[in-house]
Design a protein around this motif. Structure first.
Motif, PDB file in Angstrom:
ATOM      1  N   ASP A  50      25.068  37.284  44.886  1.00  0.00           N
ATOM      2  CA  ASP A  50      25.398  36.022  45.547  1.00  0.00           C
ATOM      3  C   ASP A  50      24.140  35.401  46.175  1.00  0.00           C
ATOM      4  O   ASP A  50      23.067  36.015  46.205  1.00  0.00           O
ATOM      5  CB  ASP A  50      26.525  36.182  46.547  1.00  0.00           C
ATOM      6  N   SER A  83      29.972  36.346  42.733  1.00  0.00           N
ATOM      7  CA  SER A  83      31.327  36.888  42.895  1.00  0.00           C
ATOM      8  C   SER A  83      32.383  35.797  42.812  1.00  0.00           C
ATOM      9  O   SER A  83      33.427  35.983  42.166  1.00  0.00           O
ATOM     10  CB  SER A  83      31.440  37.612  44.240  1.00  0.00           C
ATOM     11  N   HIS A  84      32.151  34.682  43.493  1.00  0.00           N
ATOM     12  CA  HIS A  84      33.066  33.546  43.484  1.00  0.00           C
ATOM     13  C   HIS A  84      32.302  32.324  43.982  1.00  0.00           C
ATOM     14  O   HIS A  84      31.113  32.430  44.315  1.00  0.00           O
ATOM     15  CB  HIS A  84      34.312  33.825  44.328  1.00  0.00           C
ATOM     16  N   HIS A  89      28.679  31.462  49.359  1.00  0.00           N
ATOM     17  CA  HIS A  89      28.216  32.460  48.391  1.00  0.00           C
ATOM     18  C   HIS A  89      27.391  31.846  47.266  1.00  0.00           C
ATOM     19  O   HIS A  89      26.642  32.576  46.601  1.00  0.00           O
ATOM     20  CB  HIS A  89      29.410  33.203  47.785  1.00  0.00           C
ATOM     21  N   GLU A 116      36.860  31.215  37.203  1.00  0.00           N
ATOM     22  CA  GLU A 116      36.617  30.891  38.607  1.00  0.00           C
ATOM     23  C   GLU A 116      36.060  29.475  38.735  1.00  0.00           C
ATOM     24  O   GLU A 116      36.437  28.723  39.638  1.00  0.00           O
ATOM     25  CB  GLU A 116      35.633  31.900  39.208  1.00  0.00           C
ATOM     26  N   HIS A 165      40.698  37.490  46.826  1.00  0.00           N
ATOM     27  CA  HIS A 165      40.186  36.442  47.710  1.00  0.00           C
ATOM     28  C   HIS A 165      40.282  35.062  47.056  1.00  0.00           C
ATOM     29  O   HIS A 165      40.649  34.077  47.696  1.00  0.00           O
ATOM     30  CB  HIS A 165      38.743  36.748  48.091  1.00  0.00           C
ATOM     31  N   THR A 166      39.928  34.988  45.798  1.00  0.00           N
ATOM     32  CA  THR A 166      40.171  33.808  44.967  1.00  0.00           C
ATOM     33  C   THR A 166      40.806  34.305  43.671  1.00  0.00           C
ATOM     34  O   THR A 166      40.764  35.502  43.373  1.00  0.00           O
ATOM     35  CB  THR A 166      38.868  33.032  44.661  1.00  0.00           C
ATOM     36  N   HIS A 169      37.980  35.969  41.469  1.00  0.00           N
ATOM     37  CA  HIS A 169      36.918  36.665  42.185  1.00  0.00           C
ATOM     38  C   HIS A 169      36.522  37.902  41.384  1.00  0.00           C
ATOM     39  O   HIS A 169      37.361  38.597  40.826  1.00  0.00           O
ATOM     40  CB  HIS A 169      37.464  37.040  43.560  1.00  0.00           C
ATOM     41  N   ASP A 186      33.967  39.220  48.915  1.00  0.00           N
ATOM     42  CA  ASP A 186      34.922  38.863  49.969  1.00  0.00           C
ATOM     43  C   ASP A 186      36.253  39.596  49.877  1.00  0.00           C
ATOM     44  O   ASP A 186      37.157  39.359  50.685  1.00  0.00           O
ATOM     45  CB  ASP A 186      35.146  37.351  49.986  1.00  0.00           C
ATOM     46  N   ASN A 187      36.406  40.478  48.911  1.00  0.00           N
ATOM     47  CA  ASN A 187      37.532  41.405  48.961  1.00  0.00           C
ATOM     48  C   ASN A 187      37.217  42.612  49.846  1.00  0.00           C
ATOM     49  O   ASN A 187      38.127  43.281  50.324  1.00  0.00           O
ATOM     50  CB  ASN A 187      37.906  41.884  47.562  1.00  0.00           C
ATOM     51  N   ASP A 203      43.086  34.902  52.114  1.00  0.00           N
ATOM     52  CA  ASP A 203      42.899  35.267  50.712  1.00  0.00           C
ATOM     53  C   ASP A 203      43.940  34.563  49.842  1.00  0.00           C
ATOM     54  O   ASP A 203      45.075  34.326  50.266  1.00  0.00           O
ATOM     55  CB  ASP A 203      43.036  36.776  50.517  1.00  0.00           C
TER      56      ASP A 203
END
Length: 240
Positions: A50, A83-84, A89, A116, A165-166, A169, A186-187, A203
């Protein structure tokens, strides 16, 4: 392997996704989080996990300044793993100059999840996303859009779409010799997420994120993972 946390600072973030540096405004209210991408140095790669926040769209994003503080030029980065696409990020991936996205890591291959990105485009008006940047992100010549739920980027680097989280993700493992580094983004952003079996309302699917954390905790303990914690205020790296 060597891991270098690239900490931008500690922030408060409110319900409107406004990030305020705690050092500059001690009165700001909201959830307290660190923002800290990670550099993982292997025998073959300089891997950035990230890219942090760039609220003012500076030509030298904070993550680049953090790298230079470690005497590492952005040209040295060979891979960027996303990651997302929340702005805290992805922002450091570049900056907008006269409306055009200028990439920060010219020699790196940037890996992000296609689904994503597609989801992010549906989030117009959501303050978690910087849509004007994302609209140009996939057009950068060094971006690779991943389509699978899991796979290998190299012999050492693997990914998995975790959701949580998304919707899409993704998380990453880097394995070299007998060492395993895990980045749950973010998980699994802070160590205290492992202490309390909670599904978080911020989330997209809190229950799914919780179940993933419980699975990772068990595997991490069995395999002695080193876990990178993007938002942890005090301990960026957890060694199981």
């Amino acid at each position: 392997m060597k891991v270098i946390p690239l900490k931008q600072g500690n922030y408060t973030v409110n319900q409107n996704k406004k990030f305020t540096l705690i050092d500059t405004d001690s009165t700001a209210t909201g959830t307290k989080v660190a923002i800290q991408p990670f550099l993982v140095i292997t025998e073959n790669d300089y891997v950035l996990m990230d890219t942090g926040f760039n609220s003012n769209q500076e030509e030298v994003p904070p993550v680049v300044q953090c790298l230079e503080n470690e005497n590492i030029k952005p040209e040295k980065i060979t891979k960027v793993l996303i990651s997302h696409l929340h702005k805290d990020h992805i922002d450091g991936i570049g900056y907008l100059s006269n409306g055009k996205l200028m990439g920060s890591f010219p020699n790196a291959t940037i890996y992000l999840q296609r689904r994503e990105l597609d989801f992010a485009f549906t989030q117009t008006g959501n303050p978690s996303y910087r849509i004007d940047m994302l609209q140009q992100l996939a057009e950068l010549p060094n971006v690779v859009l991943l389509d699978d739920d899991q796979g290998s980027i190299t012999d050492e680097i693997t990914y998995q779409v975790s959701g949580g989280h998304t919707p899409f993700h993704q998380v990453f493992w880097v394995k070299e010799k007998e060492e395993t580094i895990f980045y749950g983004a973010d998980n699994l952003p802070q160590q205290n997420y492992l202490k309390y079996p909670l599904a978080f309302k911020n989330d997209f699917d809190g229950k799914k994120a919780l179940e993933a954390r419980q699975e990772w905790s068990e595997k991490g303990k069995q395999q002695n993972w080193k876990v990178l914690l993007y938002h942890d205020l005090g301990n960026p790296i957890l060694q199981f």
